[in-house]
Write an enzyme that holds these catalytic residues in place. Structure first.
Site, PDB file in Angstrom:
ATOM      1  N   CYS A 275      48.005 -43.158 -39.644  1.00  0.00           N
ATOM      2  CA  CYS A 275      46.993 -43.650 -38.702  1.00  0.00           C
ATOM      3  C   CYS A 275      46.964 -42.868 -37.398  1.00  0.00           C
ATOM      4  CB  CYS A 275      47.201 -45.132 -38.415  1.00  0.00           C
ATOM      5  SG  CYS A 275      46.652 -46.193 -39.748  1.00  0.00           S
ATOM      6  N   ASP A 276      48.051 -42.213 -37.045  1.00  0.00           N
ATOM      7  CA  ASP A 276      48.019 -41.371 -35.847  1.00  0.00           C
ATOM      8  C   ASP A 276      47.024 -40.229 -36.007  1.00  0.00           C
ATOM      9  OD1 ASP A 276      49.643 -42.464 -33.818  1.00  0.00           O
ATOM     10  OD2 ASP A 276      51.456 -41.825 -34.820  1.00  0.00           O
TER      11      ASP A 276
END
Length: 799
Positions: free
Chosen positions: A562-563
């Site tokens: 998700c980063d």
């Protein structure tokens, strides 16, 4: 608010049949582009796809995922990649997206001279060139996860490695493609110069899902930690009424977690404070955590943990996502034209408003209605052919003030830098970028803060300064930098920039033409506004974790994807903001939250529930698009082969390779659904064969028979991958402290960037203080005074 979207005049031809191309097209639609789908006579394959099983669609009905990806697009049908009518559309398009569906591939585009005065995006599993392409290697997402180092890193030591559910890598590749397309259009509009981007899904997954371990191995050499599968602790645990997810990235967060679970007596237990120690004492640790959580509700735990600033979230499921208070109060989910819920566009601004989801086209609905005359391009530069133009990149001349840290924000600004922007990274003296201290050398090593492998992989091509923003003089310096910048990017929790006096009104006052992209974890408003959130938290809240793990076990986080997902979407939003600014003369403030980017990438489970009432669940290494599909232990120490039969024609070939022709003769196993019904029996047969075969021999035999397969690859082994080396994926970096190593590049080649994406390594701490401050008008004595007073420096405070 301007009703004209920044890409409203951009024409896009989408000739694809998979998630990556469709999501690329969707992101362009969301920014206003006119997207026309070219479909084969039997329609886009996604029209008939459902992760929950075979579809029986009535008139006006559309498959759940197709509704999301095709909304707002137009459709024409062509039974021939040589169709003159479609060729006219190609010649009139600004962007063409291909993946080989219907014969539309990069070779076809080159034959039509596409890319001279347009931007061509090709998205394929391995790119269009390289050993794996020459060898005809077949792969779905599952096989690519095994190859890229992701699967081999997930799970408990000694147990089978686990895939990340939800085909995340395909969505990531689509987002990368959309960024390249938007940046390419920015240059095309100004210079008439087109480009060709050859996107590799495999490489996109290495950058975002598996490659950081390889970078660490390259940076640290023999001192790199031994490769081993692991799972986070604490992570997702059962509560009295459901599930809750924790994330303890820092030592302080883990100490606070012990206080949370009423075990302050363990604060001095150094062994438990280490990840290795918790792994050794897994049963003991999980027993105490589960015992504490089982007597409390999820809501109670979230409130307690949030008060201690421990990253925490309820576990999003297809049934509960729409009712999570942060999402509900911010209006994160909207109804599409068919009345079903879907995530909204993952960025928002007061400068322009994204249109609501448009109608979903029937096949060929717009035949004969779309006419795109050839464009008159600017004459500033002649169209470029490889080897005839200097390495002038799409964002050349754009200046960026980069206040980001960790991985999400630096991913966004590194993309901008790779595409030519001049990025100045600004770090505090008391709180430098935390990734400097992660995955590197111990504090006993001189300049140990220069060795963080994630930092080194995420901050190439940037200049770096230190600036203690708690000092008023530092704020003045920051505003002067902003005064000369086109973009300001930050990813702190909302209160941080407020404390510094550097919110949007301050930025706009300093530079009315500056655009500001803010990347809070959960948003600038809502009940979760001030909560701390990392990638793991987004995976827990968005439903990604729900889709990963064994069916009889807890959800498992995919681990960090998700980063970069947030970073890629933020970089796309930044380019869109610049286009709006250039059209109106006014700077743009954009909010692009981490969690909403994750919700878009994880949308399929929500869509299936909203449209069909079906709750998708994690299923170990199995998946809806292949059967059998799994990892199988082979001869050797912890060696595994990943196998996926993606169509019925591959099944007899697999049965022959494993010495079980009787299975191929069984009519009940001739179809995917039949094989799924007897998956355990088939797994046993494959496992029996694999146990006596070397992994390389197993993979070679399967590939020779046309069966998708791969070794479950440890991340460190990616550095030697013949395909990646042939494509020039690994970038050779020279760093003044860390020395020479290979870093992840970008997951695509460009016809106009032949020299590699990385031109310089990550900056030393405070390396460009004097250079940057002189550029904004400070004299030598002023700079030296700031240095003497600790406002700037070449060493983090206290080290």
């Amino acid at each position: 608010m301007d009703s004209t979207l920044p890409l409203a005049d951009v024409r896009v031809l989408e000739c694809t049949g998979g998630i990556p191309g469709a999501y690329c097209g969707k992101m362009l639609v969301d920014a206003g582009a006119q997207v026309v789908k070219v479909e084969p006579p039997d329609g886009d394959p996604l029209r008939s796809w459902s992760a929950s099983g075979d579809l029986a669609l009535g008139p006006g009905e559309h498959a759940p995922l197709f509704q999301f990806l095709a909304a707002g697009k137009r459709s024409v049908v062509s039974d021939d990649a040589g169709s003159p009518a479609v060729h006219d559309l190609v010649r009139g398009a600004d962007i063409v997206i291909v993946d080989g569906t219907g014969g539309w591939d990069l070779a076809r585009m080159r034959s039509l001279s596409a890319g001279d005065e347009s931007v061509v995006i090709s998205i394929t599993p391995f790119g269009t060139e390289g050993p794996y392409v020459d060898q005809g290697v077949q792969a779905n997402e599952f096989i690519l996860q095994a190859l890229c180092g992701s699967t081999g890193s997930r799970g408990w030591p000694g147990e089978e490695p686990l895939q990340a559910g939800g085909r995340t890598g395909e969505w990531v590749a689509g987002a990368y493609a959309a960024f390249a397309a938007a940046a390419g259009i920015r240059r095309l509009r100004r210079t008439g110069r087109g480009d060709v981007f050859d996107v590799s899904i495999y490489e996109a997954m290495i950058v975002t899902m598996g490659g950081l371990g390889a970078v660490a191995a390259g940076v640290l050499g023999e001192d790199a930690p031994a490769a081993a599968r692991s799972l986070e602790m604490p992570s997702i645990v059962p509560t009295a009424d459901g599930l809750v997810g924790f994330c303890t990235i820092t030592a302080q967060q883990f100490a606070d977690f012990l206080v949370l679970i009423d075990r302050a007596d363990l604060l001095d237990d150094a062994d438990l404070a280490s990840f290795a120690g918790r792994t050794r004492r897994r049963d003991e640790f999980l027993e105490m955590v589960h015992g504490w959580a089982s007597t409390r509700t999820t809501a109670e735990i979230v409130e307690l943990a949030a008060a201690l600033r421990i990253p925490v979230a309820p576990i999003g499921t297809p049934e509960t996502l729409a009712e999570i208070d942060q999402f509900r109060e911010r209006g994160v989910f909207v109804k599409n034209a068919l009345g079903h819920l879907q995530p909204r566009v993952p960025y928002r601004t007061s400068a322009f408003e994204a249109s609501p989801p448009g109608t979903v086209p029937d096949p060929g609905r717009d035949a004969g209605e779309v006419r795109w005359p050839a464009r008159e391009r600017p004459a500033g530069e002649r169209p470029a052919r490889q080897g005839t133009q200097p390495d002038r990149r799409p964002l050349d001349g754009v200046r960026v003030a980069d206040f980001t840290a960790f991985w999400a924000g630096p991913t966004a600004t590194q993309l901008l830098a790779a595409f030519g922007a001049d990025v100045v990274k600004i770090e505090g003296l008391r709180r430098p970028d935390g990734m400097r201290f992660s995955g590197g050398r111990p504090p006993s090593v001189d300049q140990w803060w220069e060795w963080g492998s994630v930092f080194l992989a995420s901050n190439n091509d940037k200049r770096g300064i230190s600036l203690e923003l708690s000092d008023p003089r530092a704020r003045d310096v920051a505003l002067k930098i902003i005064g000369g910048s086109d973009l300001v990017v930050e990813n702190f929790s909302p209160r941080v920039m407020a404390n510094f006096g550097l919110e949007w009104p301050d930025v706009a006052a300093a530079n009315p033409r500056a655009c500001m992209v803010r990347m809070p974890a959960f948003g600038l408003d809502g009940p979760w506004r001030d909560r701390v959130g990392f990638a793991q938290t987004m995976e827990q809240a968005s439903g990604m974790a729900w889709m990963t793990g064994h069916p009889d076990g807890p959800p498992i986080i995919p681990r960090g994807v998700c980063d970069p997902v947030a970073g890629i979407h933020a970089a796309f939003a930044a380019v869109v903001a610049l286009e709006s600014r250039d059209a109106t003369g006014q700077g743009v403030h954009i909010e692009g939250t981490m969690v909403e980017a994750a919700l878009n990438v994880a949308a399929e489970a929500l869509l299936e529930h909203s449209v069909r009432g079906v709750t998708l669940r994690r299923d170990g290494n199995r998946g809806p698009g292949a059967s059998p599909q799994g990892v199988y232990r082979t001869a050797g120490a912890d060696e595994w082969a990943a196998i996926a039969v993606t169509d019925d024609a591959q099944w007899p070939a697999l049965a022959a390779v494993i010495g079980r022709p009787d299975l191929a003769d069984d009519r009940d196993l001739a179809t995917r659904s039949g094989r799924r019904a007897r998956a355990a029996e088939i797994d046993t047969a494959i496992a029996s064969w694999a146990a006596g075969v070397d992994v390389e021999a197993a993979v070679a035999a399967l590939r020779a028979a046309g069966v998708p397969s791969a070794r479950v690859t440890p991340p460190s082994d990616l550095l030697a991958d013949e395909h990646l080396r042939a494509r020039g994926f690994w970038e050779n970096v020279r760093h003044p402290v860390a020395g020479e190593f290979r870093s992840t590049g970008l997951p695509f080649g460009s016809r106009t960037v032949a020299s590699g994406w990385v031109r310089s390594g990550a900056p030393l701490y405070g390396q460009h203080n004097h250079e940057v401050l002189a550029e904004i008008g400070l004299g030598r004595s002023e700079i030296e005074a700031l240095e003497e007073d600790g406002v700037i420096g070449s060493r983090p405070a206290g080290l």
